[in-house]
Scaffold this motif. Structure first.
Motif, mmCIF file in Angstrom:
data_model
loop_
_atom_site.group_PDB
_atom_site.id
_atom_site.type_symbol
_atom_site.label_atom_id
_atom_site.label_comp_id
_atom_site.label_asym_id
_atom_site.label_seq_id
_atom_site.Cartn_x
_atom_site.Cartn_y
_atom_site.Cartn_z
ATOM 1 N N PHE A 70 0.837 -1.201 0.000
ATOM 2 C CA PHE A 70 0.000 0.000 0.000
ATOM 3 C C PHE A 70 0.868 1.245 0.000
ATOM 4 N N VAL A 71 0.541 2.193 -0.879
ATOM 5 C CA VAL A 71 1.287 3.442 -1.023
ATOM 6 C C VAL A 71 0.342 4.624 -0.838
ATOM 7 N N VAL A 72 0.804 5.612 -0.094
ATOM 8 C CA VAL A 72 0.066 6.868 0.038
ATOM 9 C C VAL A 72 0.931 8.003 -0.487
ATOM 10 N N GLU A 73 0.381 8.770 -1.404
ATOM 11 C CA GLU A 73 1.017 10.002 -1.861
ATOM 12 C C GLU A 73 0.326 11.172 -1.160
ATOM 13 N N LEU A 74 1.089 12.002 -0.457
ATOM 14 C CA LEU A 74 0.516 13.139 0.253
ATOM 15 C C LEU A 74 0.633 14.412 -0.581
ATOM 16 N N THR A 75 -0.447 15.194 -0.622
ATOM 17 C CA THR A 75 -0.433 16.463 -1.346
ATOM 18 C C THR A 75 -1.295 17.470 -0.611
ATOM 19 N N ASP A 76 -1.631 18.553 -1.269
ATOM 20 C CA ASP A 76 -2.474 19.598 -0.701
ATOM 21 C C ASP A 76 -3.674 19.798 -1.613
ATOM 22 N N CYS A 119 -3.943 8.914 -3.238
ATOM 23 C CA CYS A 119 -3.456 10.242 -2.891
ATOM 24 C C CYS A 119 -4.277 10.735 -1.700
ATOM 25 N N LEU A 120 -3.597 11.302 -0.726
ATOM 26 C CA LEU A 120 -4.268 11.745 0.493
ATOM 27 C C LEU A 120 -3.869 13.178 0.814
ATOM 28 N N THR A 121 -4.852 13.980 1.205
ATOM 29 C CA THR A 121 -4.566 15.346 1.631
ATOM 30 C C THR A 121 -5.113 15.576 3.029
ATOM 31 N N PRO A 122 -4.348 16.244 3.884
ATOM 32 C CA PRO A 122 -4.934 16.739 5.126
ATOM 33 C C PRO A 122 -5.799 17.944 4.808
ATOM 34 N N GLY A 123 -6.472 18.448 5.810
ATOM 35 C CA GLY A 123 -7.187 19.707 5.640
ATOM 36 C C GLY A 123 -6.241 20.859 5.937
ATOM 37 N N TRP A 124 -6.710 21.843 6.698
ATOM 38 C CA TRP A 124 -5.853 22.958 7.077
ATOM 39 C C TRP A 124 -4.955 22.456 8.196
ATOM 40 N N LEU A 125 -3.747 22.095 7.854
ATOM 41 C CA LEU A 125 -2.862 21.372 8.751
ATOM 42 C C LEU A 125 -2.154 22.310 9.729
ATOM 43 N N PRO A 171 -8.602 -4.308 5.080
ATOM 44 C CA PRO A 171 -8.455 -5.442 4.165
ATOM 45 C C PRO A 171 -9.064 -5.173 2.792
ATOM 46 N N GLU A 172 -9.892 -4.127 2.693
ATOM 47 C CA GLU A 172 -10.510 -3.775 1.424
ATOM 48 C C GLU A 172 -9.976 -2.448 0.894
ATOM 49 N N VAL A 173 -8.706 -2.134 1.219
ATOM 50 C CA VAL A 173 -8.137 -0.852 0.818
ATOM 51 C C VAL A 173 -8.092 -0.696 -0.699
ATOM 52 N N ALA A 174 -8.088 -1.787 -1.436
ATOM 53 C CA ALA A 174 -8.043 -1.719 -2.897
ATOM 54 C C ALA A 174 -9.240 -0.979 -3.477
ATOM 55 N N ARG A 175 -10.313 -0.834 -2.717
ATOM 56 C CA ARG A 175 -11.484 -0.082 -3.207
ATOM 57 C C ARG A 175 -11.141 1.386 -3.449
ATOM 58 N N TRP A 176 -10.066 1.870 -2.809
ATOM 59 C CA TRP A 176 -9.656 3.263 -2.962
ATOM 60 C C TRP A 176 -8.595 3.435 -4.038
ATOM 61 N N ASN A 177 -8.215 2.395 -4.719
ATOM 62 C CA ASN A 177 -7.051 2.446 -5.609
ATOM 63 C C ASN A 177 -7.150 3.586 -6.628
ATOM 64 N N GLY A 178 -6.114 4.429 -6.660
ATOM 65 C CA GLY A 178 -6.039 5.531 -7.612
ATOM 66 C C GLY A 178 -6.839 6.755 -7.236
ATOM 67 N N GLN A 179 -7.543 6.725 -6.106
ATOM 68 C CA GLN A 179 -8.429 7.829 -5.764
ATOM 69 C C GLN A 179 -7.724 8.935 -4.981
ATOM 70 N N SER A 180 -8.331 10.116 -5.015
ATOM 71 C CA SER A 180 -7.900 11.266 -4.236
ATOM 72 C C SER A 180 -8.792 11.344 -2.998
ATOM 73 N N LEU A 181 -8.172 11.290 -1.816
ATOM 74 C CA LEU A 181 -8.907 11.208 -0.558
ATOM 75 C C LEU A 181 -8.471 12.327 0.381
#
Length: 222
Positions: A70-76, A119-125, A171-181
């Protein structure tokens, strides 16, 4: 042998945040592209994009050794928000949106190996840099609302960290594959909270409160 097994497990589940933190201090938010310091701008791009590519190149061969990685890319910013909003400066805009596309592209390359990228973004960090810019600490961060009332919807780094932790053991993380969260979005799905027990949903707040010119009020948004 036992040490090697633990190493594989660590890469299987903990290799989540590729690349280095953003290089916002290189951004020139008030200048068009033809007026920026090009050396600073290119350095921002290298810090924000090349680091992710380099890390992916060297780390992912370890990740794909067995399915479930599992890989997470962090952005804004989420893809939905960034697609509708100019992020204040061309180079900054390109950098933040490139990571969203990178996560989508990684998802395509990892899927045949049974691995997932998002891809995952925090809010106002409330990062150290942000707290310093307001002259406050985590202990008295609410005082920053005197200068910027909408800061009341901000979140600690622990919040997005908890989002990563819940994704990593899903266990079902693949449901998010490629998504921006976003951290606020996933808090509603997984039920985790920030340190104060709240669930700040900054990106929804920004669009529904800040951009609508409404007075600062985090009721229903955290």
């Amino acid at each position: 042998m036992r040490h090697q097994e633990n190493l594989n497990i660590s890469f299987h589940f903990i290799l989540t945040c590729l690349g280095l933190p953003g290089a916002e201090h290189f951004a020139e938010f008030d200048n068009p592209i033809w007026e920026v310091d090009l050396d600073r701008g290119l350095r921002l791009l290298r810090s924000a994009i090349e680091t992710h590519l380099i890390t992916s190149h060297f780390a992912l061969p370890l990740l794909i050794q067995k399915p479930g990685g599992f890989v997470v890319e962090l952005t804004d910013g989420t893809a939905d928000y960034n697609n509708q909003h100019y992020r204040q400066a061309l180079i900054y805009d390109v950098a933040k949106n490139a990571i969203i596309r990178m996560a989508w592209a990684l998802a395509q390359e990892l899927q045949p190996h049974g691995c997932t990228a998002v891809c995952l973004t925090p809010g106002w960090l409330r990062s150290e840099m942000m707290l310093d810019s307001f002259g406050v600490s985590e202990a008295n961060w609410q005082d920053a609302a005197v200068k910027e009332p909408h800061f009341i919807v901000s979140e600690t780094p622990h919040f997005v960290g908890r989002a990563v932790a819940h994704l990593a053991v899903d266990p079902e993380v693949a449901r998010w594959n490629g998504q921006s969260l976003s951290s606020g979005q996933l808090a509603k799905v997984y039920g985790f909270t920030d340190l104060d027990g709240s669930q700040p949903d900054a990106w929804r707040y920004i669009q529904e409160v800040t951009e609508m010119g409404k007075p600062a009020d985090a009721t229903g948004y955290r």
